[in-house]
Design a protein around this motif. Structure first.
Motif, PDB file in Angstrom:
ATOM      1  N   ILE A 197       0.837  -1.203   0.000  1.00 58.00           N
ATOM      2  CA  ILE A 197       0.000   0.000   0.000  1.00 58.00           C
ATOM      3  C   ILE A 197       0.873   1.255   0.000  1.00 58.00           C
ATOM      4  CG2 ILE A 197      -1.775   1.294   1.242  1.00 58.00           C
ATOM      5  CD1 ILE A 197      -2.734  -1.379   2.409  1.00 58.00           C
ATOM      6  N   ALA A 198       1.948   1.235   0.803  1.00 57.17           N
ATOM      7  CA  ALA A 198       2.850   2.387   0.868  1.00 57.17           C
ATOM      8  C   ALA A 198       3.481   2.666  -0.490  1.00 57.17           C
ATOM      9  CB  ALA A 198       3.928   2.146   1.918  1.00 57.17           C
ATOM     10  N   ALA A 199       3.871   1.599  -1.190  1.00 56.49           N
ATOM     11  CA  ALA A 199       4.472   1.763  -2.515  1.00 56.49           C
ATOM     12  C   ALA A 199       3.469   2.346  -3.498  1.00 56.49           C
ATOM     13  CB  ALA A 199       5.001   0.425  -3.014  1.00 56.49           C
ATOM     14  N   MET A 200       2.232   1.885  -3.430  1.00 55.70           N
ATOM     15  CA  MET A 200       1.185   2.380  -4.323  1.00 55.70           C
ATOM     16  C   MET A 200       0.888   3.859  -4.081  1.00 55.70           C
ATOM     17  SD  MET A 200      -1.402  -0.882  -4.091  1.00 55.70           S
ATOM     18  CE  MET A 200      -2.791   0.047  -4.727  1.00 55.70           C
ATOM     19  N   GLU A 201       0.966   4.268  -2.816  1.00 57.20           N
ATOM     20  CA  GLU A 201       0.626   5.644  -2.448  1.00 57.20           C
ATOM     21  C   GLU A 201       1.845   6.554  -2.363  1.00 57.20           C
ATOM     22  OE1 GLU A 201      -2.459   6.658  -2.227  1.00 57.20           O
ATOM     23  OE2 GLU A 201      -3.254   4.631  -2.569  1.00 57.20           O
ATOM     24  N   SER A 202       3.033   5.976  -2.599  1.00 56.93           N
ATOM     25  CA  SER A 202       4.298   6.731  -2.504  1.00 56.93           C
ATOM     26  C   SER A 202       4.442   7.397  -1.133  1.00 56.93           C
ATOM     27  CB  SER A 202       4.375   7.793  -3.615  1.00 56.93           C
ATOM     28  OG  SER A 202       4.342   7.179  -4.886  1.00 56.93           O
ATOM     29  N   LYS A 203       4.176   6.612  -0.084  1.00 57.81           N
ATOM     30  CA  LYS A 203       4.277   7.106   1.286  1.00 57.81           C
ATOM     31  C   LYS A 203       5.122   6.159   2.130  1.00 57.81           C
ATOM     32  CE  LYS A 203      -0.150   9.580   1.569  1.00 57.81           C
ATOM     33  NZ  LYS A 203      -1.440   9.681   2.300  1.00 57.81           N
ATOM     34  N   GLU A 204       5.491   6.624   3.292  1.00 55.03           N
ATOM     35  CA  GLU A 204       6.199   5.777   4.247  1.00 55.03           C
ATOM     36  C   GLU A 204       5.212   4.785   4.862  1.00 55.03           C
ATOM     37  OE1 GLU A 204       9.384   5.717   4.950  1.00 55.03           O
ATOM     38  OE2 GLU A 204      10.024   7.498   3.835  1.00 55.03           O
ATOM     39  N   VAL A 205       5.715   3.605   5.187  1.00 56.80           N
ATOM     40  CA  VAL A 205       4.872   2.571   5.794  1.00 56.80           C
ATOM     41  C   VAL A 205       4.253   3.078   7.091  1.00 56.80           C
ATOM     42  CG1 VAL A 205       4.881   0.296   6.905  1.00 56.80           C
ATOM     43  CG2 VAL A 205       6.084   0.620   4.737  1.00 56.80           C
ATOM     44  N   ILE A 206       5.021   3.796   7.900  1.00 55.76           N
ATOM     45  CA  ILE A 206       4.512   4.283   9.178  1.00 55.76           C
ATOM     46  C   ILE A 206       3.332   5.228   8.977  1.00 55.76           C
ATOM     47  CG2 ILE A 206       6.129   6.241   9.261  1.00 55.76           C
ATOM     48  CD1 ILE A 206       4.977   4.138  12.279  1.00 55.76           C
ATOM     49  N   ASP A 207       3.350   6.012   7.903  1.00 48.95           N
ATOM     50  CA  ASP A 207       2.233   6.929   7.639  1.00 48.95           C
ATOM     51  C   ASP A 207       0.979   6.173   7.202  1.00 48.95           C
ATOM     52  OD1 ASP A 207       3.766   9.175   8.256  1.00 48.95           O
ATOM     53  OD2 ASP A 207       4.525   9.347   6.215  1.00 48.95           O
ATOM     54  N   ILE A 208       1.171   5.106   6.424  1.00 51.46           N
ATOM     55  CA  ILE A 208       0.041   4.268   6.012  1.00 51.46           C
ATOM     56  C   ILE A 208      -0.581   3.595   7.234  1.00 51.46           C
ATOM     57  CG2 ILE A 208      -0.613   2.194   4.727  1.00 51.46           C
ATOM     58  CD1 ILE A 208      -0.173   4.620   2.947  1.00 51.46           C
ATOM     59  N   ARG A 209       0.250   3.094   8.117  1.00 52.90           N
ATOM     60  CA  ARG A 209      -0.252   2.461   9.341  1.00 52.90           C
ATOM     61  C   ARG A 209      -1.063   3.454  10.184  1.00 52.90           C
ATOM     62  NH1 ARG A 209       1.809  -2.273  11.540  1.00 52.90           N
ATOM     63  NH2 ARG A 209       3.355  -3.397  10.295  1.00 52.90           N
ATOM     64  N   LEU A 210      -0.567   4.672  10.290  1.00 47.84           N
ATOM     65  CA  LEU A 210      -1.256   5.682  11.088  1.00 47.84           C
ATOM     66  C   LEU A 210      -2.587   6.074  10.465  1.00 47.84           C
ATOM     67  CD1 LEU A 210       1.725   7.935  12.200  1.00 47.84           C
ATOM     68  CD2 LEU A 210       0.168   6.676  13.701  1.00 47.84           C
ATOM     69  N   GLN A 211      -2.647   6.131   9.150  1.00 48.89           N
ATOM     70  CA  GLN A 211      -3.921   6.408   8.495  1.00 48.89           C
ATOM     71  C   GLN A 211      -4.945   5.318   8.823  1.00 48.89           C
ATOM     72  OE1 GLN A 211      -2.261   7.464   4.303  1.00 48.89           O
ATOM     73  NE2 GLN A 211      -4.268   8.437   4.416  1.00 48.89           N
ATOM     74  N   ALA A 212      -4.480   4.077   8.817  1.00 54.84           N
ATOM     75  CA  ALA A 212      -5.376   2.963   9.135  1.00 54.84           C
ATOM     76  C   ALA A 212      -5.842   3.033  10.583  1.00 54.84           C
ATOM     77  CB  ALA A 212      -4.666   1.635   8.876  1.00 54.84           C
ATOM     78  N   ILE A 213      -4.937   3.391  11.495  1.00 57.66           N
ATOM     79  CA  ILE A 213      -5.293   3.506  12.909  1.00 57.66           C
ATOM     80  C   ILE A 213      -6.333   4.593  13.117  1.00 57.66           C
ATOM     81  CG2 ILE A 213      -4.410   4.203  15.182  1.00 57.66           C
ATOM     82  CD1 ILE A 213      -1.756   2.793  14.361  1.00 57.66           C
ATOM     83  N   GLU A 214      -6.151   5.727  12.446  1.00 54.37           N
ATOM     84  CA  GLU A 214      -7.120   6.812  12.571  1.00 54.37           C
ATOM     85  C   GLU A 214      -8.484   6.369  12.046  1.00 54.37           C
ATOM     86  OE1 GLU A 214      -7.486  11.593  11.742  1.00 54.37           O
ATOM     87  OE2 GLU A 214      -6.127  10.412  10.493  1.00 54.37           O
ATOM     88  N   ALA A 215      -8.490   5.662  10.923  1.00 48.19           N
ATOM     89  CA  ALA A 215      -9.750   5.170  10.363  1.00 48.19           C
ATOM     90  C   ALA A 215     -10.418   4.187  11.321  1.00 48.19           C
ATOM     91  CB  ALA A 215      -9.504   4.507   9.011  1.00 48.19           C
ATOM     92  N   LEU A 216      -9.634   3.284  11.901  1.00 48.91           N
ATOM     93  CA  LEU A 216     -10.189   2.281  12.808  1.00 48.91           C
ATOM     94  C   LEU A 216     -10.746   2.919  14.079  1.00 48.91           C
ATOM     95  CD1 LEU A 216      -7.554  -0.574  12.423  1.00 48.91           C
ATOM     96  CD2 LEU A 216      -9.963  -0.684  11.751  1.00 48.91           C
ATOM     97  N   HIS A 217     -10.015   3.868  14.662  1.00 46.48           N
ATOM     98  CA  HIS A 217     -10.491   4.532  15.878  1.00 46.48           C
ATOM     99  C   HIS A 217     -11.798   5.274  15.625  1.00 46.48           C
ATOM    100  CE1 HIS A 217      -6.529   4.663  18.409  1.00 46.48           C
ATOM    101  NE2 HIS A 217      -6.776   3.470  17.891  1.00 46.48           N
ATOM    102  N   THR A 218     -11.852   5.974  14.507  1.00 47.03           N
ATOM    103  CA  THR A 218     -13.056   6.727  14.166  1.00 47.03           C
ATOM    104  C   THR A 218     -14.217   5.779  13.889  1.00 47.03           C
ATOM    105  OG1 THR A 218     -11.606   8.380  13.134  1.00 47.03           O
ATOM    106  CG2 THR A 218     -13.962   8.547  12.683  1.00 47.03           C
ATOM    107  N   TRP A 219     -13.930   4.706  13.197  1.00 51.30           N
ATOM    108  CA  TRP A 219     -14.946   3.709  12.844  1.00 51.30           C
ATOM    109  C   TRP A 219     -15.482   3.018  14.095  1.00 51.30           C
ATOM    110  CZ3 TRP A 219     -13.802  -1.348   9.627  1.00 51.30           C
ATOM    111  CH2 TRP A 219     -15.033  -1.942   9.260  1.00 51.30           C
ATOM    112  N   MET A 220     -14.589   2.607  14.979  1.00 51.00           N
ATOM    113  CA  MET A 220     -15.015   1.899  16.184  1.00 51.00           C
ATOM    114  C   MET A 220     -15.869   2.783  17.086  1.00 51.00           C
ATOM    115  SD  MET A 220     -11.790  -0.591  17.215  1.00 51.00           S
ATOM    116  CE  MET A 220     -10.625   0.732  17.425  1.00 51.00           C
ATOM    117  N   GLU A 221     -15.600   4.080  17.084  1.00 51.54           N
ATOM    118  CA  GLU A 221     -16.416   5.004  17.853  1.00 51.54           C
ATOM    119  C   GLU A 221     -17.855   5.010  17.331  1.00 51.54           C
ATOM    120  OE1 GLU A 221     -17.057   7.587  20.982  1.00 51.54           O
ATOM    121  OE2 GLU A 221     -15.168   6.565  20.489  1.00 51.54           O
ATOM    122  N   ILE A 222     -18.007   4.957  16.016  1.00 54.05           N
ATOM    123  CA  ILE A 222     -19.342   4.898  15.407  1.00 54.05           C
ATOM    124  C   ILE A 222     -20.041   3.589  15.787  1.00 54.05           C
ATOM    125  CG2 ILE A 222     -20.597   4.720  13.214  1.00 54.05           C
ATOM    126  CD1 ILE A 222     -19.623   7.510  13.723  1.00 54.05           C
TER     127      ILE A 222
END
Length: 341
Positions: A197-222
């Motif tokens: 995913i990081a390669a596809m988005e031209s981002k660092e792996v740590i940034d991709i992981r953090l995006q997923a964490i933010e999505a999961l936290h927001t989703w779980m709150e819902i």
């Protein structure tokens, strides 16, 4: 959400008062007295434990980039923000590390195995390599599938509808939601790795992981707060029910039964300093904590006044102004956020 932005947010909060390694321990979720008290002092609850497997080399690389950009400088043993960095205001991410403590990964593991299993079963393929090999997760998912009657197509459609409906309500970038979905596997569809995913988005792996964490936290709150019964079960054991660590709760029970600090240390076979850490944690989180059991009101007021006049939470600086106070008393007073409870 970029890792660099989170580091800047944390370092700004502790500007000039902590070492450069302070954010590392916070993000890892270290349960030391220093880290726990910093969470309360600097209101850093959202970031606690969001990266429990953060590698030191990844952290050091990101910190070095901030040095290279001139965003941070060292001042003795502490790190300070430069004028350039103070002008940069990154948006605060929608994360709640104190509430989930890294357990969003448990939620994701359960969801991944459920989706993969249902996908194969409804294509009449009952033999496949599970994406999650942990026995506890596999047993939990097996029990869950029997509970919802996984052979019933209506149940499967309802689960799919809950996933789509709840995720659509999560107020986070679609790119972050996409990462979560890309991690899922199904019949003849393999979930992507972080690196892919990081390669596809031209981002660092740590940034991709953090995006997923933010999505999961927001989703779980819902999921937690709205009507999604099939998904809500997946949150069992994921949400931190108490604002206290387990060891602080044990100390709290002794204290409520009238035991002194020294007695609790002896009964638990722990150092007095460790029990002091627990009391600081209690002072930060319990509105009914009686701080006046440890110091008089006048001393408390002097500590708070010293902290506010010097705009600091450094214990050594406050100790110089209020020498009659112990370091423990200073920590307790600061933990109350300036108010006697």
């Amino acid at each position: 959400m970029l890792f660099e932005d989170i580091l800047i947010i944390i370092l700004k909060a502790v500007d000039g008062e902590r070492t450069v390694s302070s954010p590392y321990h916070l993000l890892k979720g270290k349960k030391s007295g220093q880290t726990i008290q910093d969470i309360g002092y600097y209101k850093l609850h959202p970031y606690f434990g969001i990266l429990p497997k953060l590698e030191k080399k990844v952290y050091d690389k990101a910190i070095q980039k901030l040095f290279d950009k001139g965003f941070i400088i060292t001042d003795g043993q502490v790190v300070r923000m430069s004028e350039e960095s103070l002008a940069y205001q990154p948006a605060a991410p929608s994360v709640n590390g104190w509430k989930y403590r890294g357990n969003e990964q448990l939620f994701m593991a359960r969801l991944s195995l459920i989706v993969q299993t249902l996908s194969h079963i409804h294509q009449n393929h009952r033999v496949f390599d599970p994406v999650v090999i942990a026995d506890d997760v596999q047993q939990w998912v097996k029990s869950y599938l029997h509970r919802i009657d996984y052979r019933n197509e209506v149940s499967c459609r309802n689960l799919k509808a809950e996933i789509a409906g709840s995720l659509s309500k999560a107020e986070v970038d679609d790119a972050a939601k996409k990462i979560v979905l890309q991690r899922l596997s199904g019949y003849k569809v393999g979930g992507l790795t972080w690196e892919q995913i990081a390669a596809m988005e031209s981002k660092e792996v740590i940034d991709i992981r953090l995006q997923a964490i933010e999505a999961l936290h927001t989703w779980m709150e819902i999921i937690e707060t709205e009507d999604y019964p099939l998904l809500k079960v997946l949150l069992d054991g994921v949400i931190q029910k108490s604002s206290l660590t387990e060891t602080a709760r044990r100390t709290e029970s002794y204290f409520k039964n009238g035991r002194s600090l020294e007695e609790i240390a002896a009964l638990r076979g722990l150092k007095t300093s460790t029990i002091e850490d627990h009391f600081v944690e209690l002072a930060m989180n319990d509105p009914g904590f009686d701080i006046l059991a440890f110091m008089g009101g006048a001393l408390y007021s002097k500590i708070i006044a010293a902290s506010q006049s010097q705009n600091t939470k450094r214990l050594r600086d406050i100790k110089e102004i209020v020498p009659e106070a112990s370091y423990f008393q200073i920590r307790l007073a600061l933990a109350t956020k300036g108010e006697i409870k």
